[in-house]
Enzyme design. Structure first.
Site, PDB file in Angstrom:
ATOM      1  N   VAL A   1     -42.460  51.289  49.604  1.00  0.00           N
ATOM      2  CA  VAL A   1     -41.253  52.100  49.880  1.00  0.00           C
ATOM      3  C   VAL A   1     -40.115  51.158  50.178  1.00  0.00           C
ATOM      4  CG1 VAL A   1     -40.111  53.835  51.136  1.00  0.00           C
ATOM      5  CG2 VAL A   1     -42.355  54.148  50.566  1.00  0.00           C
TER       6      VAL A   1
ATOM      7  N   ALA B   1     -38.399  47.464  53.839  1.00  0.00           N
ATOM      8  CA  ALA B   1     -39.413  47.968  52.774  1.00  0.00           C
ATOM      9  C   ALA B   1     -40.717  47.836  53.380  1.00  0.00           C
ATOM     10  CB  ALA B   1     -39.363  47.190  51.570  1.00  0.00           C
ATOM     11  N   LYS B   2     -41.974  48.415  52.884  1.00  0.00           N
ATOM     12  CA  LYS B   2     -43.289  48.617  53.301  1.00  0.00           C
ATOM     13  C   LYS B   2     -44.091  48.773  52.259  1.00  0.00           C
ATOM     14  CE  LYS B   2     -45.457  47.332  57.095  1.00  0.00           C
ATOM     15  NZ  LYS B   2     -44.912  46.258  58.051  1.00  0.00           N
ATOM     16  N   GLY B   3     -45.206  48.026  51.866  1.00  0.00           N
ATOM     17  CA  GLY B   3     -46.194  48.434  50.951  1.00  0.00           C
ATOM     18  C   GLY B   3     -47.504  48.733  51.310  1.00  0.00           C
TER      19      GLY B   3
END
Ligand code: NAD
Length: 441
Positions: free
Chosen positions: A85, A130-132
């Site tokens: 995201v 962001a992050k995943g």
């Protein structure tokens, strides 16, 4: 199995979520995104943010969902779900970790991505958030399986990452090796080595000195600043740390060396308590072999939630989210809460802690040492010129101390708690750049 893009999803305001609903039966446990949104809404109202901008900044720019086919060691084909995201790029490329865990959800990644935007703005570095995450159980996967999952995930999100776009980093259950695989996969696709494509890499592949310790060191720096405010010495300060992974173990080691008294630590298998202080170097040696703090003879065993409620001056959650909620916030005895983990406190618990006079150093400030040294790593990779560790640590300290002072002063000026102050400061900075850039049409 290409990525599914959800552009600007419609995340509606949360009906009935107020910062004042504490400890009531009606309260439901809020998700990470809901906690972020609840705090965002309070801060945006205080800032009298334009409604359109409020909607824009509350919502991620892009959500990528991938389904990753991987051949397991047994020869069987399995499909893993993964997310990335990207919340906002107004201040620069996206930045944020990738976590591997069985219970990762898109909602959690969405909330953490937004928190990354605010975190980078709090420490004033030129990144968005962001992050995943990948839904998998790393305990049950071999190294080869983890490598194949990581590489295929990277290939699926490849068009959306890179030094100028989005720069991943380690998070829960990912490490320097994971980052090396991502960097190599990215580099193979673009046909040249791009060290700045990820941070938190091994030193020999363009990593930064001081990155491994950076988050724990940052936690100690801001805790030092809080002690200064209270006129307290480190040696009089008892610390309890939840989580003994990258953040928790480094914080424990550095704080022990700096003569803080670490009286409790825990990991997912259990906790350890010793009112006289734990011998952290011997414990770290034990953990190298045992892979857990459990069973260490230098302390009594204690439940890993109960440990949070023990008497101490500093509580440092460095494990996972939502461990302090309205259910246990009134039992927290610590004077200072240094949030090493992301989102360890639920939004409804904020008011309880504030009323109890707990000095909260919120996650988007307390654990920002990691992303700060990631920024240094990205700068060094792009320059091809590497800094000595002393310079990294000195610059980290300068940024963390400035950010701490900015947040605390902002809170005093606007008469809000540290959490809302950090959000307000960050949102204000991001909103300013959005206004300067304007909306592309
Ligand atoms: P890690 O995987 O290295 O370690 C996590 C630790 O928490 C392990 O010791 C694990 O056993 C423990 N744990 C998990 N669930 C627990 C529970 N219920 N009770 C007690 N212990 C539990 O992860 P990490 O990189 O140290 O990250 C920890 C937290 O810090 C996460 O919230 C992460 O998002 C945040 N964080 C990490 C960094 C970083 O640089 N690694 C930077 C900023 C924030």
């Amino acid at each position: 199995m290409g990525p599914l893009l959800l552009a600007c999803g419609d995340h509606k305001p949360l009906a009935g979520v107020t910062m004042g609903t504490t400890g009531t039966e009606a309260e439901k446990e809020l998700s990470v995104y809901e906690c972020m949104a609840a705090r965002f809404d309070v801060a945006a109202r205080q800032l009298q943010l334009d409604p359109g901008l409020t909607k824009y900044l509350r919502t991620p720019n892009r959500e990528i969902v991938v389904h990753i086919p991987v051949i397991l060691d047994t020869g069987q084909l399995e499909v893993f779900d993964g997310f990335r995201v990207q919340h906002n790029i107004a201040r620069g490329p996206c930045k944020g970790g990738i976590r591997f865990a069985p219970n990762v959800t898109l909602d959690e990644i969405r909330g953490l991505a937004a928190e990354m935007t605010w975190k980078c703005a709090v420490v004033n570095i030129p990144f968005g958030g962001a992050k995943g995450g990948i839904i998998c159980d790393p305990q049950k996967l071999s190294l080869g399986e983890l490598e194949r999952i990581t590489r295929r995930y990277t290939a699926e999100i490849l068009d959306y990452i890179g030094p100028e776009r989005d720069v991943p980093a380690p998070d829960m259950n990912t490490n320097e090796q994971t980052m090396a695989w991502i960097m190599d996969t990215y580099s193979m696709h673009v046909r040249h080595t791009v060290t700045a494509s990820v941070t938190g890499k091994p030193l020999d592949l363009g990593g930064s000195r001081g990155r491994r310790e950076a988050t724990g060191r940052g936690c100690m720096i801001v805790t030092d600043q809080a002690l200064k405010r209270f006129g307290r010495q480190r040696q009089q300060t008892r610390v309890i740390i939840q989580g003994f992974g990258n953040v928790g173990s480094q914080a424990a080691r550095l704080m022990h060396e700096a003569v803080y008294k670490i009286i409790g630590v825990s990991d997912i298998l259990g906790g350890l308590f010793n009112a006289q202080g734990l011998d952290i170097p011997t414990l770290a040696e034990y953990v190298k072999e045992a892979k857990t703090v459990k069973g260490f003879k230098g302390g009594e065993s204690i439940d890993n939630m109960e440990i949070l409620e023990q008497d101490c001056e500093v509580l440092l959650p460095a494990a996972t989210e939502s461990v302090i909620t309205s259910k246990n916030a009134h039992k927290i005895k610590a004077r200072i809460l240094t949030e090493g983990a992301n989102s360890p406190t639920s939004a409804p618990a904020d008011d309880i802690l504030f009323e109890r006079g707990v000095f909260v150093i919120p996650d988007i400030l307390a654990n920002a040492g990691g992303v700060t040294v990631s920024y240094f790593e990205w700068v060094q990779d792009r320059q091809g010129y590497f800094w000595p560790e002393g310079m990294v640590n000195e610059r980290l300290k300068h940024i963390m101390v400035s950010a701490f002072n900015d947040v605390v002063r902002y809170g005093e000026k606007h008469n809000v708690n540290n959490r809302i102050a950090a959000y307000m400061l960050a949102i204000d900075r991001v909103a300013f750049t959005v206004k300067l850039r304007g909306i592309y049409a």
